[in-house]
Design a protein around this motif. Structure first.
Motif, PDB file in Angstrom:
ATOM      1  N   THR A 206      39.524  18.012 -51.323  1.00 51.20           N
ATOM      2  CA  THR A 206      40.092  16.584 -51.658  1.00 51.20           C
ATOM      3  C   THR A 206      40.361  16.357 -53.214  1.00 51.20           C
ATOM      4  O   THR A 206      41.144  15.409 -53.247  1.00 51.20           O
ATOM      5  CB  THR A 206      38.946  15.476 -51.213  1.00 51.20           C
ATOM      6  N   ARG A 207      40.011  17.307 -53.926  1.00 55.40           N
ATOM      7  CA  ARG A 207      40.249  16.943 -55.557  1.00 55.40           C
ATOM      8  C   ARG A 207      40.489  18.361 -56.227  1.00 55.40           C
ATOM      9  O   ARG A 207      40.126  19.336 -55.774  1.00 55.40           O
ATOM     10  CB  ARG A 207      39.262  16.354 -55.955  1.00 55.40           C
ATOM     11  N   ILE A 208      41.222  18.282 -57.251  1.00 55.32           N
ATOM     12  CA  ILE A 208      41.365  19.545 -58.402  1.00 55.32           C
ATOM     13  C   ILE A 208      41.055  18.966 -59.612  1.00 55.32           C
ATOM     14  O   ILE A 208      41.393  17.781 -59.908  1.00 55.32           O
ATOM     15  CB  ILE A 208      42.764  20.100 -58.086  1.00 55.32           C
ATOM     16  N   GLY A 209      40.315  19.850 -60.248  1.00 51.21           N
ATOM     17  CA  GLY A 209      40.012  19.139 -61.813  1.00 51.21           C
ATOM     18  C   GLY A 209      39.999  20.257 -62.987  1.00 51.21           C
ATOM     19  O   GLY A 209      40.050  21.550 -62.439  1.00 51.21           O
ATOM     20  N   VAL A 210      40.166  19.986 -63.935  1.00 48.50           N
ATOM     21  CA  VAL A 210      40.090  20.851 -65.264  1.00 48.50           C
ATOM     22  C   VAL A 210      38.648  20.558 -65.791  1.00 48.50           C
ATOM     23  O   VAL A 210      38.409  19.441 -66.042  1.00 48.50           O
ATOM     24  CB  VAL A 210      41.230  20.702 -66.161  1.00 48.50           C
ATOM     25  N   ALA A 211      37.991  21.485 -65.989  1.00 50.19           N
ATOM     26  CA  ALA A 211      36.631  21.408 -66.610  1.00 50.19           C
ATOM     27  C   ALA A 211      36.212  22.496 -67.937  1.00 50.19           C
ATOM     28  O   ALA A 211      37.061  23.526 -67.769  1.00 50.19           O
ATOM     29  CB  ALA A 211      35.342  21.661 -65.596  1.00 50.19           C
ATOM     30  N   ARG A 212      35.303  22.222 -68.751  1.00 44.69           N
ATOM     31  CA  ARG A 212      34.966  23.035 -69.707  1.00 44.69           C
ATOM     32  C   ARG A 212      33.774  23.664 -69.516  1.00 44.69           C
ATOM     33  O   ARG A 212      33.049  23.048 -68.262  1.00 44.69           O
ATOM     34  CB  ARG A 212      34.717  22.618 -70.876  1.00 44.69           C
TER      35      ARG A 212
ATOM     36  N   SER B  75      39.195  23.883 -60.752  1.00 38.67           N
ATOM     37  CA  SER B  75      38.714  24.151 -59.858  1.00 38.67           C
ATOM     38  C   SER B  75      39.070  23.045 -58.594  1.00 38.67           C
ATOM     39  O   SER B  75      39.281  21.882 -58.965  1.00 38.67           O
ATOM     40  CB  SER B  75      36.997  23.953 -59.932  1.00 38.67           C
ATOM     41  N   ILE B  76      38.566  23.276 -57.302  1.00 37.75           N
ATOM     42  CA  ILE B  76      38.799  22.400 -56.385  1.00 37.75           C
ATOM     43  C   ILE B  76      37.499  21.907 -55.775  1.00 37.75           C
ATOM     44  O   ILE B  76      36.394  22.531 -55.995  1.00 37.75           O
ATOM     45  CB  ILE B  76      39.517  23.025 -55.046  1.00 37.75           C
ATOM     46  N   TYR B  77      37.320  20.700 -55.352  1.00 39.45           N
ATOM     47  CA  TYR B  77      36.175  20.080 -54.918  1.00 39.45           C
ATOM     48  C   TYR B  77      36.565  19.351 -53.495  1.00 39.45           C
ATOM     49  O   TYR B  77      37.560  19.381 -52.776  1.00 39.45           O
ATOM     50  CB  TYR B  77      35.988  18.854 -55.997  1.00 39.45           C
ATOM     51  N   PHE B  78      35.422  19.060 -52.943  1.00 39.11           N
ATOM     52  CA  PHE B  78      35.235  18.833 -51.598  1.00 39.11           C
ATOM     53  C   PHE B  78      34.997  17.581 -51.008  1.00 39.11           C
ATOM     54  O   PHE B  78      34.678  16.586 -51.750  1.00 39.11           O
ATOM     55  CB  PHE B  78      34.214  19.753 -50.868  1.00 39.11           C
TER      56      PHE B  78
ATOM     57  N   ASP C  15      48.659  18.385 -68.817  1.00 40.59           N
ATOM     58  CA  ASP C  15      49.886  17.974 -68.255  1.00 40.59           C
ATOM     59  C   ASP C  15      50.552  18.721 -67.165  1.00 40.59           C
ATOM     60  O   ASP C  15      51.275  18.452 -66.135  1.00 40.59           O
ATOM     61  CB  ASP C  15      50.984  18.055 -69.355  1.00 40.59           C
ATOM     62  N   CYS C  16      50.438  20.292 -67.230  1.00 41.25           N
ATOM     63  CA  CYS C  16      50.706  21.068 -66.057  1.00 41.25           C
ATOM     64  C   CYS C  16      50.245  20.832 -64.771  1.00 41.25           C
ATOM     65  O   CYS C  16      50.827  20.619 -63.759  1.00 41.25           O
ATOM     66  CB  CYS C  16      50.524  22.436 -66.586  1.00 41.25           C
ATOM     67  N   ILE C  17      48.974  20.552 -64.799  1.00 38.84           N
ATOM     68  CA  ILE C  17      48.317  20.297 -63.539  1.00 38.84           C
ATOM     69  C   ILE C  17      48.694  18.982 -62.986  1.00 38.84           C
ATOM     70  O   ILE C  17      48.817  18.778 -61.756  1.00 38.84           O
ATOM     71  CB  ILE C  17      46.484  20.195 -63.657  1.00 38.84           C
ATOM     72  N   ASN C  18      48.845  17.838 -63.933  1.00 34.99           N
ATOM     73  CA  ASN C  18      49.119  16.540 -63.413  1.00 34.99           C
ATOM     74  C   ASN C  18      50.553  16.551 -63.162  1.00 34.99           C
ATOM     75  O   ASN C  18      50.632  16.307 -61.900  1.00 34.99           O
ATOM     76  CB  ASN C  18      49.226  15.559 -64.683  1.00 34.99           C
ATOM     77  N   GLN C  19      51.555  17.577 -63.395  1.00 33.52           N
ATOM     78  CA  GLN C  19      52.836  17.457 -63.085  1.00 33.52           C
ATOM     79  C   GLN C  19      52.968  18.099 -61.604  1.00 33.52           C
ATOM     80  O   GLN C  19      53.560  17.513 -60.779  1.00 33.52           O
ATOM     81  CB  GLN C  19      53.774  18.367 -63.814  1.00 33.52           C
ATOM     82  N   LEU C  20      52.065  19.279 -61.274  1.00 36.23           N
ATOM     83  CA  LEU C  20      51.980  19.751 -60.169  1.00 36.23           C
ATOM     84  C   LEU C  20      51.221  18.921 -59.154  1.00 36.23           C
ATOM     85  O   LEU C  20      52.039  18.786 -57.856  1.00 36.23           O
ATOM     86  CB  LEU C  20      51.136  21.032 -60.105  1.00 36.23           C
ATOM     87  N   VAL C  21      50.256  18.053 -59.305  1.00 29.45           N
ATOM     88  CA  VAL C  21      49.759  17.109 -58.352  1.00 29.45           C
ATOM     89  C   VAL C  21      50.680  16.087 -58.145  1.00 29.45           C
ATOM     90  O   VAL C  21      50.856  15.681 -56.941  1.00 29.45           O
ATOM     91  CB  VAL C  21      48.423  16.760 -58.973  1.00 29.45           C
ATOM     92  N   CYS C  22      51.295  15.285 -59.277  1.00 27.80           N
ATOM     93  CA  CYS C  22      52.145  14.208 -59.171  1.00 27.80           C
ATOM     94  C   CYS C  22      53.507  14.811 -58.107  1.00 27.80           C
ATOM     95  O   CYS C  22      53.958  13.773 -57.422  1.00 27.80           O
ATOM     96  CB  CYS C  22      52.896  13.687 -60.297  1.00 27.80           C
ATOM     97  N   GLU C  23      54.017  15.956 -58.410  1.00 27.79           N
ATOM     98  CA  GLU C  23      55.041  16.178 -57.802  1.00 27.79           C
ATOM     99  C   GLU C  23      54.849  16.346 -56.119  1.00 27.79           C
ATOM    100  O   GLU C  23      55.715  15.949 -55.309  1.00 27.79           O
ATOM    101  CB  GLU C  23      55.745  17.761 -57.996  1.00 27.79           C
TER     102      GLU C  23
ATOM    103  N   VAL D  15      39.961  15.145 -63.146  1.00 26.98           N
ATOM    104  CA  VAL D  15      39.816  15.289 -61.874  1.00 26.98           C
ATOM    105  C   VAL D  15      41.093  14.424 -61.189  1.00 26.98           C
ATOM    106  O   VAL D  15      41.346  13.281 -61.412  1.00 26.98           O
ATOM    107  CB  VAL D  15      38.680  15.023 -61.201  1.00 26.98           C
ATOM    108  N   TRP D  16      41.860  15.155 -60.278  1.00 31.32           N
ATOM    109  CA  TRP D  16      43.033  14.437 -59.704  1.00 31.32           C
ATOM    110  C   TRP D  16      42.560  14.454 -58.018  1.00 31.32           C
ATOM    111  O   TRP D  16      42.300  15.473 -57.589  1.00 31.32           O
ATOM    112  CB  TRP D  16      44.228  15.074 -59.739  1.00 31.32           C
ATOM    113  N   GLU D  17      42.888  13.238 -57.559  1.00 27.48           N
ATOM    114  CA  GLU D  17      42.614  13.128 -56.070  1.00 27.48           C
ATOM    115  C   GLU D  17      43.935  14.056 -55.356  1.00 27.48           C
ATOM    116  O   GLU D  17      45.100  13.470 -55.754  1.00 27.48           O
ATOM    117  CB  GLU D  17      42.358  11.773 -55.692  1.00 27.48           C
ATOM    118  N   PHE D  18      43.610  14.602 -54.309  1.00 28.72           N
ATOM    119  CA  PHE D  18      44.613  15.048 -53.567  1.00 28.72           C
ATOM    120  C   PHE D  18      45.188  14.172 -52.331  1.00 28.72           C
ATOM    121  O   PHE D  18      44.582  13.435 -51.929  1.00 28.72           O
ATOM    122  CB  PHE D  18      44.333  16.597 -52.738  1.00 28.72           C
TER     123      PHE D  18
END
Length: 192
Positions: free
Chosen positions: A173-179, A5-8, A56-64, A188-191
């Motif tokens: 402003t952010r993307i995260g993985v949640a249950r 999900s994305i957050y604002f 790892d997949c989300i982290n890699q996309l955000v870090c790239e 949650v990662w900051e964009f």
């Protein structure tokens, strides 16, 4: 089930939280508040037993995307430009009958690219199923304001949004993985 999900930004989140609270007060339906569900838009939903690979997949996309400068973004590499902060315009109120009320942003290029990139990358993880309801061209971006509404509560909730919802702009402003059930952020990662 995992939700990506994305957050604002703070102002947008505060505006959406006010709508959630007003609907809860008017309907006595406090599901969103009781479960501490923050304003968000789910971009992908996946079934997987490989939580570490998902993260790892989300982290890699955000870090790239953080490591690339504007010259790289000018090449229109979708995977790099999608995993950044972006603008949204909320323009409409809608429902998934019989129990869910939401506000809806325009499905712009930013949201579409985010959907495409995540769908492609997540489907590469073995033993992972991406929900068809969150695939490109099968996805309706929305921010849930209330859920598990009765028919009477739905009518009252629409009245509240008719009075208080105004089209608005905001920033992702952010993307995260949640249950799910209950909502629980895993990471949650900051964009940029």
């Amino acid at each position: 089930m995992y939700l990506i999900s994305i957050y604002f930004d703070e102002q947008t989140s505060a505006s959406l939280e006010k709508l959630i609270k007003r609907v809860a007060e008017a309907t006595d339906n406090t599901f969103m508040l009781d479960n501490q569900v923050p304003p968000h838009i789910t971009v992908a939903a996946v079934e997987t037993r490989r939580e570490d690979e998902l993260l790892d997949c989300i982290n890699q996309l955000v870090c790239e995307s953080r490591n690339d400068d504007e010259r790289v973004l000018a090449t229109r590499d979708m995977s790099k430009s999608a995993m950044r902060s972006g603008e949204l315009q909320w323009v409409s109120v809608g429902a998934f009958f019989p129990q869910v009320l939401f506000v809806q942003p325009v499905l712009n290029e930013y949201l579409h690219n985010l959907s495409v990139v995540l769908s492609e990358k997540l489907s590469e993880i073995e033993e992972t199923i991406v929900s068809p309801y969150y695939q490109p061209f099968g996805w309706l971006p929305h921010c849930t304001i209330a859920k598990q509404l009765t028919k009477e509560q739905m009518v009252e909730a629409f009245k509240v949004l008719q009075q208080h919802f105004v089209p608005m702009e905001g920033r992702v402003t952010r993307i995260g993985v949640a249950r799910t059930n209950p909502h629980r952020d895993i990471k949650v990662w900051e964009f940029k």
